[in-house]
Design a protein around this motif. Structure first.
Motif, PDB file in Angstrom:
ATOM      1  N   VAL A 288      77.005  85.180  82.345  1.00 38.91           N
ATOM      2  CA  VAL A 288      77.215  84.033  83.243  1.00 38.91           C
ATOM      3  C   VAL A 288      75.987  83.761  84.099  1.00 38.91           C
ATOM      4  N   ALA A 289      75.087  84.747  84.212  1.00 41.78           N
ATOM      5  CA  ALA A 289      73.889  84.594  85.035  1.00 41.78           C
ATOM      6  C   ALA A 289      72.696  84.254  84.151  1.00 41.78           C
ATOM      7  N   PRO A 290      72.151  83.044  84.240  1.00 42.85           N
ATOM      8  CA  PRO A 290      71.008  82.680  83.388  1.00 42.85           C
ATOM      9  C   PRO A 290      69.820  83.624  83.532  1.00 42.85           C
ATOM     10  N   GLU A 291      69.602  84.127  84.754  1.00 39.80           N
ATOM     11  CA  GLU A 291      68.441  84.980  84.975  1.00 39.80           C
ATOM     12  C   GLU A 291      68.569  86.338  84.273  1.00 39.80           C
ATOM     13  N   ALA A 292      69.777  86.701  83.841  1.00 36.95           N
ATOM     14  CA  ALA A 292      69.968  87.973  83.135  1.00 36.95           C
ATOM     15  C   ALA A 292      69.563  87.889  81.672  1.00 36.95           C
TER      16      ALA A 292
END
Length: 381
Positions: free
Chosen positions: A133-137
């Motif tokens: 859910v976290a793009p930065e991950a």
């Protein structure tokens, strides 16, 4: 005077999990169809999205093996296709099967060096799909072939709705290999001596002794691999891993919270002696609340991780070693029961306590300081 207005109870808004785009589902489906040995690796994100059932169904559809990160431990408990934890804690069988996969489907897993064993568990020719859910991950720790911003459970259901099928390698031989491939099945030369146990022997004996309905909470330190490697848990809620910044001393407090949250299960706190010494005030809390918790202290009279890291390099380690601590006496002084364990035969004293669970029991398990855990040795290498 008018009566005061009744207090309004705040209501939590309905949370709608982000679903994957149609293009993302099509891309993932194409990669799955082209694969022959896929593996699903589920992490903490999959646990939080309650994706276990959907991911197991997806595994059935694509014929793959199932694994978790350490933070997802227990998510696939009971599945005959679950190989356990991926990474440094992976059994030889799990490492072999994950490394042989040609498609890695990571759901809510960051794919850090700990989960991939510094990349060694992902074949150079394997395709990697990461869902988070976290793009930065996405792609933060290694390149990926497909990056999907979406909820883990919603993505698994979307793939099932798209009737995705795979040609993985599930058969009776694979099931037998997985069934016989846990750490508990691995032969080893017992390193216990001079009234101190091999931590593997201690952990295997505890696993056999304790009821299946348990919550295992683990502090940080050299010992921390033994509980997830050898102690089974009933599901992902049965495993609490207090590893933020790898700070030691947080495990007992987290265990107390887990014990209160799940009184229907036996809470088992696994600590190192260094972390336990940092958390001594919590022994009073534990005793005052009369929690029916088992506290197991892997006591090697040292900060073991530092000893095993610096001693091979020729550095003096006296600063991270200390005189043996009598945790059984400290526990009894705080109002709990204490037990000193130096061999398997001493563990029999836990059985009558298990029948009663009339308050906490603190087990001071003396373990050898000379054995270095496989995962720690590999990480330092």
């Amino acid at each position: 005077a008018p009566a005061p207005a009744p207090a309004l109870e705040p209501s939590a808004p309905t949370l709608h999990a982000p679903a994957p785009s149609a293009a993302a589902v099509a891309e993932m489906a194409e990669l799955i169809t082209a694969s022959r040995r896929p593996v699903i690796i589920a992490g903490r994100g999959a646990v939080l999205s309650r994706a276990g059932e959907a991911l197991e169904a997806l595994g059935d559809a694509i014929d793959d093996v199932l694994a978790t990160s350490a933070m997802g431990h227990g998510l696939f408990a009971g599945s005959p296709w679950a190989v356990g934890i991926s990474g440094g804690f992976a059994s030889p069988a799990a490492a072999r099967l994950i490394a042989a996969s040609d498609l890695v489907l990571a759901f809510g897993a960051s794919l850090t060096r700990w989960t991939t064993r510094d990349g060694a568990l992902i074949s150079p020719g394997a395709k990697v799909v990461q869902v988070d859910v976290a793009p930065e991950a996405l792609g933060a720790h290694r390149p990926v072939d497909a990056a999907v911003v979406a909820d883990a459970a919603a993505t698994a259901r979307a793939l099932l709705d798209a009737s995705v099928r795979g040609a993985g390698g599930r058969d009776d031989a694979l099931a037998a290999e997985i069934a016989a491939g846990s750490w508990r099945d691995e032969a080893y030369e017992d390193a216990g001596a001079d009234g101190r146990m091999d931590p593997r022997t201690l952990s295997i004996a505890l696993d056999a002794l304790l009821p299946a309905e348990r919550t295992v909470a683990v502090d940080s330190g050299h010992f921390m691999g033994f509980p997830p490697m050898y102690l089974r848990v009933p599901d992902s809620a049965g495993f609490v891993f207090a590893q933020a910044f790898q700070s030691i001393g947080l495990g007992l407090a987290g265990s107390i919270g887990a014990a209160i949250a799940r009184p229907d299960r036996l809470p088992v706190a696994c600590l190192g002696d260094g972390g336990a010494l940092m958390a001594l005030p919590e022994l009073e809390t534990l005793a005052r609340l009369r929690l029916p918790m088992l506290v197991v202290i892997y006591n090697d009279a040292a900060y073991g991780a530092e000893v095993h890291h610096f001693r091979p390099q020729g550095h003096p380690v006296e600063l991270v070693q200390f005189p043996d601590t009598d945790f059984a006496a400290l526990a009894e002084a705080a109002g709990a029961r204490g037990l000193t364990v130096r061999g398997e035969e001493d563990l029999a004293a836990i059985e009558p306590w298990l029948a009663e669970r009339d308050g906490p029991l603190v087990v001071d398990a003396k373990i050898t300081p000379d054995f270095c855990a496989e995962w720690l040795e590999e990480a330092f290498r």
